[in-house]
Design a protein around this motif. Sequence first.
Motif, PDB file in Angstrom:
ATOM      1  N   MET A 151      23.688 -16.019 -57.426  1.00 34.72           N
ATOM      2  CA  MET A 151      23.167 -16.304 -58.768  1.00 34.72           C
ATOM      3  C   MET A 151      23.269 -15.110 -59.714  1.00 34.72           C
ATOM      4  O   MET A 151      23.206 -15.282 -60.927  1.00 34.72           O
ATOM      5  N   THR A 152      23.430 -13.916 -59.174  1.00 40.45           N
ATOM      6  CA  THR A 152      23.461 -12.712 -60.017  1.00 40.45           C
ATOM      7  C   THR A 152      24.864 -12.158 -60.220  1.00 40.45           C
ATOM      8  O   THR A 152      25.024 -10.991 -60.562  1.00 40.45           O
ATOM      9  N   THR A 186      18.108 -16.966 -48.731  1.00 42.42           N
ATOM     10  CA  THR A 186      17.582 -16.602 -50.049  1.00 42.42           C
ATOM     11  C   THR A 186      18.316 -15.390 -50.609  1.00 42.42           C
ATOM     12  O   THR A 186      18.665 -15.358 -51.800  1.00 42.42           O
ATOM     13  N   LEU A 187      18.567 -14.388 -49.776  1.00 43.90           N
ATOM     14  CA  LEU A 187      19.301 -13.200 -50.240  1.00 43.90           C
ATOM     15  C   LEU A 187      20.708 -13.568 -50.702  1.00 43.90           C
ATOM     16  O   LEU A 187      21.180 -13.082 -51.737  1.00 43.90           O
ATOM     17  N   TRP A 188      21.382 -14.419 -49.941  1.00 43.05           N
ATOM     18  CA  TRP A 188      22.734 -14.837 -50.343  1.00 43.05           C
ATOM     19  C   TRP A 188      22.692 -15.668 -51.616  1.00 43.05           C
ATOM     20  O   TRP A 188      23.581 -15.556 -52.463  1.00 43.05           O
ATOM     21  N   TRP A 225      24.433  -6.486 -45.360  1.00 43.05           N
ATOM     22  CA  TRP A 225      23.754  -5.384 -44.657  1.00 43.05           C
ATOM     23  C   TRP A 225      22.422  -5.807 -44.048  1.00 43.05           C
ATOM     24  O   TRP A 225      22.182  -5.542 -42.864  1.00 43.05           O
ATOM     25  N   PRO A 226      21.522  -6.462 -44.811  1.00 44.95           N
ATOM     26  CA  PRO A 226      20.300  -6.936 -44.138  1.00 44.95           C
ATOM     27  C   PRO A 226      20.611  -7.997 -43.081  1.00 44.95           C
ATOM     28  O   PRO A 226      19.960  -8.042 -42.032  1.00 44.95           O
ATOM     29  N   LEU A 227      21.619  -8.831 -43.349  1.00 42.53           N
ATOM     30  CA  LEU A 227      22.010  -9.848 -42.373  1.00 42.53           C
ATOM     31  C   LEU A 227      22.462  -9.195 -41.063  1.00 42.53           C
ATOM     32  O   LEU A 227      22.037  -9.596 -39.979  1.00 42.53           O
ATOM     33  N   ALA A 228      23.300  -8.170 -41.168  1.00 38.10           N
ATOM     34  CA  ALA A 228      23.817  -7.495 -39.967  1.00 38.10           C
ATOM     35  C   ALA A 228      22.708  -6.750 -39.221  1.00 38.10           C
ATOM     36  O   ALA A 228      22.574  -6.874 -38.001  1.00 38.10           O
ATOM     37  N   GLY A 229      21.911  -5.974 -39.954  1.00 37.09           N
ATOM     38  CA  GLY A 229      20.843  -5.206 -39.304  1.00 37.09           C
ATOM     39  C   GLY A 229      19.818  -6.081 -38.636  1.00 37.09           C
ATOM     40  O   GLY A 229      19.453  -5.879 -37.469  1.00 37.09           O
ATOM     41  N   TRP A 230      19.353  -7.069 -39.361  1.00 36.75           N
ATOM     42  CA  TRP A 230      18.349  -7.984 -38.823  1.00 36.75           C
ATOM     43  C   TRP A 230      18.957  -8.829 -37.711  1.00 36.75           C
ATOM     44  O   TRP A 230      18.309  -9.142 -36.723  1.00 36.75           O
ATOM     45  N   GLY A 231      20.233  -9.173 -37.866  1.00 39.96           N
ATOM     46  CA  GLY A 231      20.918  -9.961 -36.835  1.00 39.96           C
ATOM     47  C   GLY A 231      20.966  -9.234 -35.502  1.00 39.96           C
ATOM     48  O   GLY A 231      20.792  -9.840 -34.448  1.00 39.96           O
ATOM     49  N   ILE A 232      21.190  -7.927 -35.552  1.00 36.11           N
ATOM     50  CA  ILE A 232      21.191  -7.130 -34.318  1.00 36.11           C
ATOM     51  C   ILE A 232      19.814  -7.203 -33.648  1.00 36.11           C
ATOM     52  O   ILE A 232      19.701  -7.403 -32.441  1.00 36.11           O
ATOM     53  N   ARG A 276      10.424 -18.751 -34.155  1.00 36.92           N
ATOM     54  CA  ARG A 276       9.854 -18.432 -35.479  1.00 36.92           C
ATOM     55  C   ARG A 276      10.665 -17.331 -36.144  1.00 36.92           C
ATOM     56  O   ARG A 276      10.961 -17.401 -37.339  1.00 36.92           O
ATOM     57  N   HIS A 277      10.994 -16.311 -35.380  1.00 37.08           N
ATOM     58  CA  HIS A 277      11.790 -15.199 -35.892  1.00 37.08           C
ATOM     59  C   HIS A 277      13.130 -15.716 -36.422  1.00 37.08           C
ATOM     60  O   HIS A 277      13.590 -15.322 -37.494  1.00 37.08           O
ATOM     61  N   LEU A 278      13.759 -16.619 -35.693  1.00 40.46           N
ATOM     62  CA  LEU A 278      15.038 -17.189 -36.081  1.00 40.46           C
ATOM     63  C   LEU A 278      14.924 -17.975 -37.389  1.00 40.46           C
ATOM     64  O   LEU A 278      15.775 -17.842 -38.283  1.00 40.46           O
ATOM     65  N   VAL A 279      13.861 -18.768 -37.534  1.00 41.07           N
ATOM     66  CA  VAL A 279      13.674 -19.538 -38.769  1.00 41.07           C
ATOM     67  C   VAL A 279      13.470 -18.602 -39.962  1.00 41.07           C
ATOM     68  O   VAL A 279      14.085 -18.782 -41.022  1.00 41.07           O
ATOM     69  N   VAL A 280      12.634 -17.587 -39.798  1.00 39.68           N
ATOM     70  CA  VAL A 280      12.398 -16.628 -40.878  1.00 39.68           C
ATOM     71  C   VAL A 280      13.702 -15.908 -41.230  1.00 39.68           C
ATOM     72  O   VAL A 280      14.031 -15.739 -42.414  1.00 39.68           O
ATOM     73  N   PHE A 281      14.462 -15.509 -40.224  1.00 38.37           N
ATOM     74  CA  PHE A 281      15.759 -14.863 -40.431  1.00 38.37           C
ATOM     75  C   PHE A 281      16.667 -15.747 -41.285  1.00 38.37           C
ATOM     76  O   PHE A 281      17.271 -15.283 -42.257  1.00 38.37           O
ATOM     77  N   CYS A 282      16.758 -17.012 -40.943  1.00 43.83           N
ATOM     78  CA  CYS A 282      17.641 -17.940 -41.672  1.00 43.83           C
ATOM     79  C   CYS A 282      17.174 -18.146 -43.110  1.00 43.83           C
ATOM     80  O   CYS A 282      17.982 -18.097 -44.045  1.00 43.83           O
ATOM     81  N   VAL A 283      15.878 -18.350 -43.302  1.00 48.77           N
ATOM     82  CA  VAL A 283      15.347 -18.603 -44.645  1.00 48.77           C
ATOM     83  C   VAL A 283      15.530 -17.375 -45.538  1.00 48.77           C
ATOM     84  O   VAL A 283      16.024 -17.481 -46.671  1.00 48.77           O
ATOM     85  N   ILE A 284      15.139 -16.219 -45.053  1.00 50.43           N
ATOM     86  CA  ILE A 284      15.232 -14.993 -45.869  1.00 50.43           C
ATOM     87  C   ILE A 284      16.683 -14.664 -46.186  1.00 50.43           C
ATOM     88  O   ILE A 284      17.020 -14.347 -47.337  1.00 50.43           O
TER      89      ILE A 284
END
Length: 92
Positions: free
Chosen positions: A39-40, A32-34, A49-56, A21-29
């Motif tokens: 888009m901006t 979305t951030l990327w 940065w969130p990818l690296a921190g959360w990835g650890i 579940r954690h892995l799925v939420v990590f991938c979806v969020i």
Amino acid sequence: MQNLSETQLRELARKRVEFRRHLVVFCVINATLWLLWWMTGQGYPWPIWPLAGWGIGLVFHYIFDFSSPKLFSEEEEYDRLRHMKEEKHVAQ
């Protein structure tokens, strides 16, 4: 998975499902951030940065839930120490 009781097996299964579940939420969020970054205007790649921190955190979650349960088992450590003690008595 030697000599695990039914309770231990259920706990291990629960932990592994939580990891998935954690892995799925990590991938979806993070996807979305990327997407938001893209888009901006695609300036500074801040989603790294969130990818690296959360990835650890995700890596540690994986290690604790999929590594050998013996690593943090008091019973296994006690058996190892008792075995070492018995070997010393035999050597003397």
